[in-house]
Design a protein around this motif. Structure first.
Motif, PDB file in Angstrom:
ATOM      1  N   MET A   1       0.757  -1.161   0.203  1.00  0.00           N
ATOM      2  CA  MET A   1       0.011  -0.079  -0.199  1.00  0.00           C
ATOM      3  C   MET A   1       0.835   1.219  -0.042  1.00  0.00           C
ATOM      4  N   GLU A   2       0.680   2.180  -0.782  1.00  0.00           N
ATOM      5  CA  GLU A   2       1.125   3.891  -0.579  1.00  0.00           C
ATOM      6  C   GLU A   2       0.527   4.865  -0.279  1.00  0.00           C
ATOM      7  N   ARG A   3       1.246   5.787   0.036  1.00  0.00           N
ATOM      8  CA  ARG A   3       0.162   7.102   0.879  1.00  0.00           C
ATOM      9  C   ARG A   3       0.986   8.504   0.350  1.00  0.00           C
ATOM     10  N   ILE A   4       0.555   9.405   0.359  1.00  0.00           N
ATOM     11  CA  ILE A   4       0.995  10.447  -0.388  1.00  0.00           C
ATOM     12  C   ILE A   4       2.424  10.766   1.042  1.00  0.00           C
ATOM     13  N   ASN A   5       3.518  10.908   0.912  1.00  0.00           N
ATOM     14  CA  ASN A   5       4.357  11.556   1.392  1.00  0.00           C
ATOM     15  C   ASN A   5       4.330  12.865   1.636  1.00  0.00           C
ATOM     16  N   LEU A   6       3.771  13.471   2.342  1.00  0.00           N
ATOM     17  CA  LEU A   6       3.350  14.925   2.432  1.00  0.00           C
ATOM     18  C   LEU A   6       5.288  15.637   2.801  1.00  0.00           C
ATOM     19  N   SER A   7       5.154  15.798   4.240  1.00  0.00           N
ATOM     20  CA  SER A   7       6.396  15.495   4.602  1.00  0.00           C
ATOM     21  C   SER A   7       7.186  16.075   3.928  1.00  0.00           C
ATOM     22  N   TYR A   8       8.271  15.007   2.764  1.00  0.00           N
ATOM     23  CA  TYR A   8       8.848  14.610   1.988  1.00  0.00           C
ATOM     24  C   TYR A   8       9.050  16.295   0.605  1.00  0.00           C
ATOM     25  N   ILE A   9       6.751  16.605   0.434  1.00  0.00           N
ATOM     26  CA  ILE A   9       6.556  17.502  -0.906  1.00  0.00           C
ATOM     27  C   ILE A   9       7.678  18.842   0.012  1.00  0.00           C
ATOM     28  N   ALA A  10       6.927  19.234   1.349  1.00  0.00           N
ATOM     29  CA  ALA A  10       6.923  20.310   1.731  1.00  0.00           C
ATOM     30  C   ALA A  10       9.043  20.738   2.151  1.00  0.00           C
ATOM     31  N   LYS A  11       9.538  19.031   2.274  1.00  0.00           N
ATOM     32  CA  LYS A  11      10.903  19.560   2.282  1.00  0.00           C
ATOM     33  C   LYS A  11      11.784  19.997   0.984  1.00  0.00           C
ATOM     34  N   ARG A  12      10.860  19.209   0.086  1.00  0.00           N
ATOM     35  CA  ARG A  12      11.707  19.199  -1.124  1.00  0.00           C
ATOM     36  C   ARG A  12      11.418  20.848  -1.429  1.00  0.00           C
ATOM     37  N   ARG A  13       9.679  21.164  -1.466  1.00  0.00           N
ATOM     38  CA  ARG A  13       9.222  22.568  -2.096  1.00  0.00           C
ATOM     39  C   ARG A  13      10.781  23.863  -1.218  1.00  0.00           C
ATOM     40  N   MET A  14      11.103  23.816   0.198  1.00  0.00           N
ATOM     41  CA  MET A  14      11.484  23.948   0.703  1.00  0.00           C
ATOM     42  C   MET A  14      13.102  24.131   0.179  1.00  0.00           C
ATOM     43  N   GLU A  15      13.471  22.982   0.063  1.00  0.00           N
ATOM     44  CA  GLU A  15      14.928  23.318  -0.616  1.00  0.00           C
ATOM     45  C   GLU A  15      15.117  23.664  -2.095  1.00  0.00           C
ATOM     46  N   GLN A  16      14.239  23.994  -2.890  1.00  0.00           N
ATOM     47  CA  GLN A  16      13.329  24.023  -4.180  1.00  0.00           C
ATOM     48  C   GLN A  16      13.860  25.619  -4.273  1.00  0.00           C
ATOM     49  N   GLY A  17      13.252  26.157  -2.896  1.00  0.00           N
ATOM     50  CA  GLY A  17      12.827  27.743  -2.669  1.00  0.00           C
ATOM     51  C   GLY A  17      11.329  28.029  -3.333  1.00  0.00           C
ATOM     52  N   LEU A  18      10.959  27.392  -3.471  1.00  0.00           N
ATOM     53  CA  LEU A  18       9.101  27.375  -3.955  1.00  0.00           C
ATOM     54  C   LEU A  18       8.456  27.522  -3.210  1.00  0.00           C
ATOM     55  N   THR A  19       8.255  28.821  -3.272  1.00  0.00           N
ATOM     56  CA  THR A  19       6.713  29.012  -2.224  1.00  0.00           C
ATOM     57  C   THR A  19       5.639  28.755  -2.241  1.00  0.00           C
ATOM     58  N   LEU A  20       4.479  28.754  -1.000  1.00  0.00           N
ATOM     59  CA  LEU A  20       3.476  28.425  -1.332  1.00  0.00           C
ATOM     60  C   LEU A  20       2.504  28.843  -2.456  1.00  0.00           C
ATOM     61  N   GLN A  21       2.721  29.928  -3.086  1.00  0.00           N
ATOM     62  CA  GLN A  21       2.081  30.639  -4.008  1.00  0.00           C
ATOM     63  C   GLN A  21       2.530  29.876  -4.958  1.00  0.00           C
TER      64      GLN A  21
ATOM     65  N   ASP B   1       8.948   8.846  -5.910  1.00  0.00           N
ATOM     66  CA  ASP B   1       9.932   9.550  -5.402  1.00  0.00           C
ATOM     67  C   ASP B   1       8.386  10.392  -3.512  1.00  0.00           C
ATOM     68  N   LEU B   2       7.220  10.153  -4.635  1.00  0.00           N
ATOM     69  CA  LEU B   2       6.134  11.160  -3.559  1.00  0.00           C
ATOM     70  C   LEU B   2       5.461  10.327  -2.770  1.00  0.00           C
ATOM     71  N   PHE B   3       5.817   9.445  -2.799  1.00  0.00           N
ATOM     72  CA  PHE B   3       4.713   8.103  -1.779  1.00  0.00           C
ATOM     73  C   PHE B   3       5.906   7.345  -1.146  1.00  0.00           C
ATOM     74  N   ILE B   4       5.353   6.966  -0.049  1.00  0.00           N
ATOM     75  CA  ILE B   4       5.611   5.858   0.981  1.00  0.00           C
ATOM     76  C   ILE B   4       4.713   4.582   0.959  1.00  0.00           C
ATOM     77  N   PHE B   5       6.127   4.278   0.237  1.00  0.00           N
ATOM     78  CA  PHE B   5       5.688   2.532   0.273  1.00  0.00           C
ATOM     79  C   PHE B   5       5.253   1.612   1.229  1.00  0.00           C
ATOM     80  N   SER B   6       4.137   0.719   2.003  1.00  0.00           N
ATOM     81  CA  SER B   6       4.654   0.144   3.099  1.00  0.00           C
ATOM     82  C   SER B   6       4.173  -1.476   2.638  1.00  0.00           C
ATOM     83  N   VAL B   7       4.221  -2.129   3.357  1.00  0.00           N
ATOM     84  CA  VAL B   7       3.917  -3.513   3.361  1.00  0.00           C
ATOM     85  C   VAL B   7       2.779  -3.668   4.321  1.00  0.00           C
TER      86      VAL B   7
END
Length: 70
Positions: free
Chosen positions: A1-21, A63-69
Motif C-alpha cells: 500500500m502506498e500513500r503520499i509523502n507530505l513531509s517529503y513534498i514540503a521539504k522538497r518545496r523548501m529545498e527548491q526555494g518554491l513558495t506556497l503561492q 518519490d512522492l509516495f511512502i510504500f509500506s507492506v
C-alpha cells in the motif's frame, strides 16, 4: 500500500526555494492557503496533481509516495 509523502513534498518545496503561492499556481489554485491545506493533509492530492508536483519539485513520481507492506 502506498500513500503520499507530505513531509517529503514540503521539504522538497523548501529545498527548491518554491513558495506556497508558486505551488498553488502550478496546480491551478488561486491561493497559497489552498495549496497549504493539501500539503498539510487537510485535502488529498488528486491523481492529476502528482505529475505536476513531481515536475515542479524536480523529483520522480515515485518519490512522492511512502510504500509500506500490508
Amino acid at each position: 500500500m502506498e500513500r503520499i509523502n507530505l513531509s517529503y513534498i514540503a521539504k522538497r518545496r523548501m529545498e527548491q526555494g518554491l513558495t506556497l503561492q508558486e505551488m498553488a499556481e502550478s496546480l491551478g489554485f488561486k491561493n497559497a492557503s489552498t495549496y497549504l491545506k493539501y500539503e498539510k493533509g487537510n485535502y488529498d492530492f488528486k491523481a492529476n496533481h502528482l505529475p505536476v508536483l513531481a515536475k515542479k519539485l524536480k523529483c520522480e513520481l515515485h518519490d512522492l509516495f511512502i510504500f509500506s507492506v500490508c
